[in-house]
Design a protein around this motif. Sequence first.
Motif, PDB file in Angstrom:
ATOM      1  N   ASP A 249      -4.512   8.270  -4.928  1.00 53.88           N
ATOM      2  CA  ASP A 249      -4.543   9.168  -3.672  1.00 53.88           C
ATOM      3  C   ASP A 249      -5.298   8.575  -2.527  1.00 53.88           C
ATOM      4  O   ASP A 249      -4.550   8.513  -1.528  1.00 53.88           O
ATOM      5  N   ALA A 250      -6.463   8.201  -3.016  1.00 54.43           N
ATOM      6  CA  ALA A 250      -7.025   7.319  -2.000  1.00 54.43           C
ATOM      7  C   ALA A 250      -6.494   6.212  -1.364  1.00 54.43           C
ATOM      8  O   ALA A 250      -6.622   5.990  -0.097  1.00 54.43           O
ATOM      9  N   LEU A 251      -5.908   5.303  -2.178  1.00 52.23           N
ATOM     10  CA  LEU A 251      -5.051   4.459  -1.828  1.00 52.23           C
ATOM     11  C   LEU A 251      -3.927   4.664  -0.796  1.00 52.23           C
ATOM     12  O   LEU A 251      -3.781   3.902   0.251  1.00 52.23           O
ATOM     13  N   LEU A 252      -3.130   6.010  -1.107  1.00 49.53           N
ATOM     14  CA  LEU A 252      -2.022   6.303  -0.105  1.00 49.53           C
ATOM     15  C   LEU A 252      -2.731   6.613   1.045  1.00 49.53           C
ATOM     16  O   LEU A 252      -2.126   6.416   2.152  1.00 49.53           O
ATOM     17  N   ILE A 253      -3.939   7.270   1.167  1.00 48.49           N
ATOM     18  CA  ILE A 253      -4.244   7.651   2.445  1.00 48.49           C
ATOM     19  C   ILE A 253      -4.955   6.400   3.183  1.00 48.49           C
ATOM     20  O   ILE A 253      -4.733   6.340   4.412  1.00 48.49           O
ATOM     21  N   GLU A 254      -5.394   5.385   2.396  1.00 47.60           N
ATOM     22  CA  GLU A 254      -5.909   4.209   3.223  1.00 47.60           C
ATOM     23  C   GLU A 254      -4.603   3.648   3.716  1.00 47.60           C
ATOM     24  O   GLU A 254      -4.781   3.101   4.926  1.00 47.60           O
TER      25      GLU A 254
ATOM     26  N   ASP B   9       8.383   0.911   0.175  1.00 47.05           N
ATOM     27  CA  ASP B   9       7.899   1.201  -1.287  1.00 47.05           C
ATOM     28  C   ASP B   9       6.867   0.349  -1.535  1.00 47.05           C
ATOM     29  O   ASP B   9       6.949  -0.817  -1.553  1.00 47.05           O
ATOM     30  N   LEU B  10       5.714   1.018  -2.095  1.00 47.51           N
ATOM     31  CA  LEU B  10       4.515   0.224  -2.200  1.00 47.51           C
ATOM     32  C   LEU B  10       4.519  -0.800  -3.714  1.00 47.51           C
ATOM     33  O   LEU B  10       5.071   0.035  -4.660  1.00 47.51           O
ATOM     34  N   ASP B  11       4.492  -1.779  -3.714  1.00 49.30           N
ATOM     35  CA  ASP B  11       4.616  -2.862  -4.758  1.00 49.30           C
ATOM     36  C   ASP B  11       3.219  -2.815  -5.551  1.00 49.30           C
ATOM     37  O   ASP B  11       2.206  -2.687  -4.857  1.00 49.30           O
ATOM     38  N   GLY B  12       2.972  -2.450  -6.907  1.00 48.10           N
ATOM     39  CA  GLY B  12       1.996  -2.280  -7.627  1.00 48.10           C
ATOM     40  C   GLY B  12       1.073  -0.909  -7.646  1.00 48.10           C
ATOM     41  O   GLY B  12      -0.083  -1.063  -8.167  1.00 48.10           O
ATOM     42  N   PHE B  13       1.744  -0.057  -6.904  1.00 53.88           N
ATOM     43  CA  PHE B  13       1.000   1.336  -6.861  1.00 53.88           C
ATOM     44  C   PHE B  13       0.956   1.660  -8.297  1.00 53.88           C
ATOM     45  O   PHE B  13       0.004   2.375  -8.572  1.00 53.88           O
ATOM     46  N   LYS B  14       1.936   1.932  -9.033  1.00 56.71           N
ATOM     47  CA  LYS B  14       1.950   2.497 -10.260  1.00 56.71           C
ATOM     48  C   LYS B  14       0.846   2.120 -11.267  1.00 56.71           C
ATOM     49  O   LYS B  14       0.227   2.951 -11.837  1.00 56.71           O
ATOM     50  N   ALA B  15       0.796   0.775 -11.249  1.00 55.84           N
ATOM     51  CA  ALA B  15      -0.394   0.070 -12.168  1.00 55.84           C
ATOM     52  C   ALA B  15      -1.559   0.644 -11.745  1.00 55.84           C
ATOM     53  O   ALA B  15      -2.423   0.811 -12.636  1.00 55.84           O
ATOM     54  N   ILE B  16      -2.041   0.626 -10.350  1.00 52.59           N
ATOM     55  CA  ILE B  16      -3.101   1.188 -10.037  1.00 52.59           C
ATOM     56  C   ILE B  16      -3.402   2.739 -10.371  1.00 52.59           C
ATOM     57  O   ILE B  16      -4.749   2.767 -10.817  1.00 52.59           O
ATOM     58  N   ASN B  17      -2.428   3.495 -10.016  1.00 53.55           N
ATOM     59  CA  ASN B  17      -2.500   4.792 -10.345  1.00 53.55           C
ATOM     60  C   ASN B  17      -2.686   5.145 -11.752  1.00 53.55           C
ATOM     61  O   ASN B  17      -3.662   6.120 -12.377  1.00 53.55           O
ATOM     62  N   ASP B  18      -2.143   4.297 -12.609  1.00 55.28           N
ATOM     63  CA  ASP B  18      -2.359   4.544 -14.195  1.00 55.28           C
ATOM     64  C   ASP B  18      -3.929   3.775 -14.565  1.00 55.28           C
ATOM     65  O   ASP B  18      -4.408   4.580 -15.471  1.00 55.28           O
ATOM     66  N   ASN B  19      -4.262   3.036 -14.064  1.00 54.61           N
ATOM     67  CA  ASN B  19      -5.382   2.316 -14.580  1.00 54.61           C
ATOM     68  C   ASN B  19      -6.729   2.885 -13.935  1.00 54.61           C
ATOM     69  O   ASN B  19      -7.780   3.339 -14.800  1.00 54.61           O
ATOM     70  N   PHE B  20      -6.579   3.318 -12.721  1.00 57.48           N
ATOM     71  CA  PHE B  20      -7.561   4.073 -12.187  1.00 57.48           C
ATOM     72  C   PHE B  20      -7.727   5.689 -11.786  1.00 57.48           C
ATOM     73  O   PHE B  20      -8.763   6.156 -11.517  1.00 57.48           O
ATOM     74  N   GLY B  21      -6.604   5.919 -12.224  1.00 60.46           N
ATOM     75  CA  GLY B  21      -6.113   7.521 -12.170  1.00 60.46           C
ATOM     76  C   GLY B  21      -5.774   7.907 -10.732  1.00 60.46           C
ATOM     77  O   GLY B  21      -5.645   7.111  -9.691  1.00 60.46           O
ATOM     78  N   HIS B  22      -5.380   9.407 -10.841  1.00 55.02           N
ATOM     79  CA  HIS B  22      -4.663   9.972  -9.710  1.00 55.02           C
ATOM     80  C   HIS B  22      -5.543   9.821  -8.384  1.00 55.02           C
ATOM     81  O   HIS B  22      -5.192   9.823  -7.284  1.00 55.02           O
ATOM     82  N   ALA B  23      -6.624  10.048  -8.610  1.00 49.91           N
ATOM     83  CA  ALA B  23      -7.500  10.460  -7.399  1.00 49.91           C
ATOM     84  C   ALA B  23      -7.656   8.966  -6.677  1.00 49.91           C
ATOM     85  O   ALA B  23      -7.721   8.861  -5.444  1.00 49.91           O
ATOM     86  N   ALA B  24      -7.762   7.974  -7.688  1.00 49.30           N
ATOM     87  CA  ALA B  24      -7.857   6.576  -6.892  1.00 49.30           C
ATOM     88  C   ALA B  24      -6.533   6.302  -6.288  1.00 49.30           C
ATOM     89  O   ALA B  24      -6.400   5.788  -5.190  1.00 49.30           O
TER      90      ALA B  24
END
Length: 570
Positions: free
Chosen positions: A459-464, A442-457
Motif C-alpha cells: 500500500d505504501a508503494l502504491l501511495i508513493e 500496470d506496475l512491473d514487479g509489484f506482486k513480488a514486493i507485496n508478497d515479500n514485504f506485506g500488504h502494508a508495504a
Amino acid sequence: MSLSSLRSTSDITPLSGANSLTASETDWQQLCQQVCVTSHALHACFVLFNANEELPHLFYSEHWPLLSEWQTHDYQHILQKNLFYHPLSKPNSTLKNYLAIPIKRGHISGLLLLHFSGNLPTLNEKNKQLLDTFAMHGALLFQANQPKLKHRRVSISRHLIQRFKKVLNQAATPISAFDASGKCVFWNLACERVFGWHSEEMTQHESPICLFYPEETERQLVMKEARALGRSSFKEWHPFNKAGQRLGILCTSISLTEGISLCICHDITEQKKWLKQQHLAPNVFESSYDGIIISDPNHRITHVNPAFTRITGFSAAEVVDRYPYVFKYLLSNPEFYHYLAAQLKVKDHWQGELNSQRKSGEDCALLLAITAVRDHSGNILNHVTVLSDITHLKQHEANLRHQAFHDALTGIPNRLLFSELLERAIYRCQRKQSQLAVCYLDLDGFKAINDNFGHAAGDALLIEISQRLNSRTRACDALARLGGDEFVLLCTEFESREECADILERIQAVIREPVLLEAETVYVSASIGVALYPDDADHAELLLRYADQAMYQAKKQSKDTYVFFDTLNK
C-alpha cells in the motif's frame, strides 16, 4: 350613635340598639364576603327596616368604615329619594365611593350599601341583576330568622332561585345551584353552552360531579379540596365537558340556606390556551436551535435569538436596528440581499441556500427560509427569517461525494470519476477537433514486493507511485487508480504521437526511481498501453478497453515499455 355603642362580634355584626336577630352570623359573613368578592367592593352593609320599627337592623362586613357617620335619617333619605345604582358620598363628604342597592320584600325594606376604594366600577345590566339577587338574598335571610317566620326557612333558597330563575337563566355567566347531597337544582343556559349537558340531564343525575370528574381518584381529591376551600374566594377547576374535553373554569360558591350552594363560574379555557401560546412563543424563539431574525417591513432587524448569535457570531446589540446587507460576512454578495428584497415584494416566502461567513471569517453554509407576516388588511408587519447552519451537512455531502469518486487508499480519482472526466475530455476534443490519449499503466514487479514485504508495504508503494504520477500530471491531464496496481492516465493537448510518447517516457522515468520501504530500497517499472482519440475509437469505453489490450501487449514484450493500440495488428 357611636362606634363604642357597637356590640362586638366576629366579622358580621348587627348594630347594638337595633332589634336583636337570631340570624346565623356565619350566613351573614358568607353573604357579605361574597358580595364584596363579586362586586370588588371593600365593604358591604345590609340596612333592613322592619314594619313598625324605627331603628334599622345592620349586618355588615368586618371593619365597616366610619359607621358612626351614617345615621338612620341618612338611610331613610336614600330610600325616600330612590338614590340607587348611582355613586353616593358618605355624610359630610364629597367623595362618591358608595353605592346603594334597594331591598323590598313584604313588610321589609332597606338597602345594600357598598363601599369602594376609589371610582365605582361600571354597572352593566348583568352586574345590576346580580346585585339585586344579593339584596333579595339578604331580605330572605333576614325574614327567615324572624321568630314568627321560622317555619318558612326551609324553602327560602329554592324560592329565591325560582323567583330569579328567568334572570339567572339568561345570564351570560354560567350559574348553577346544588343541594347538600350534591344534586343539581338549577342549571342555566350558559352552563349548557359551556359544559354541554342540558338542564334536564343535570337535574336528573344522581351525582353530577361524576360527569365532571369521571375518574374516581381525581374526583375524591376535588371533593376534598372543595370542602377545605373558603366559600368567598374564586378557585380554578379543570372539569371535563360532555365532549370529553378539559375545561378551565374559574368558580366561586355562595352558601344559601338549607345547604344549597349557588355556583357562579367563568369559562377561562380559551384564555388559558391564549396565555399558554403567549408563553410558548417567546420560549420557542429563545430556545430554537435554528437562528431566527425578525425584521420590520423595510428589512431593518428588530430581534434575533441566541441561536443566531451562536451560528453567525454576531450579538443582538451588533445587528438590531441595522440592515442585513451591511454585514459583509453575513451576506458576502450585497447583490443577493437586493435580489431577496425584490423577491419578497412579489411573494411572501423564499427559501434557499447561502454561502456565507461567520463573524470570525470562517466559511459556512446556511439554509434560509424567509416569510412575510401580514395583518388582516394585508399590510406587512414583519419578515421572519429562519436560518439553519448546514455547514456540517455540506461537508458531509462533500466527503461522501469524494469517497464515491476517489480511491480510498491513494486519494486520487477512481474509475467512476475517470469515466466522467474522459467523457468531458472527448466532448472538448470534438469541439476543438483535437486528440487525446488514454494510457493504461500496470506496475512491473509489484506482486513480488507485496508478497515479500506485506500488504502494508504494498500500500505504501502504491501511495508513493500515485503521488509521483500526480506531481507529473499537467493541469489538462487526469490520473486515476483503477484497482490493484493498475492506473490510468488521460493526456490531452498534445500535437503529435511523438509528443505523447515523450510524456510517456517521462512517466516511466519517474516510476523507475527507487522507493524506500522498511529500510529497503525497491524498484518497479510500468507497462503502458495507449489508445488514441479519434484514431482508435471515439467512445470512452472503447478507448479504455483498447488501452488495456495494448498494456497487456507491453507486458508480453519486455515490460517497462509502452505500446500504442494501433500497432497491435501491424
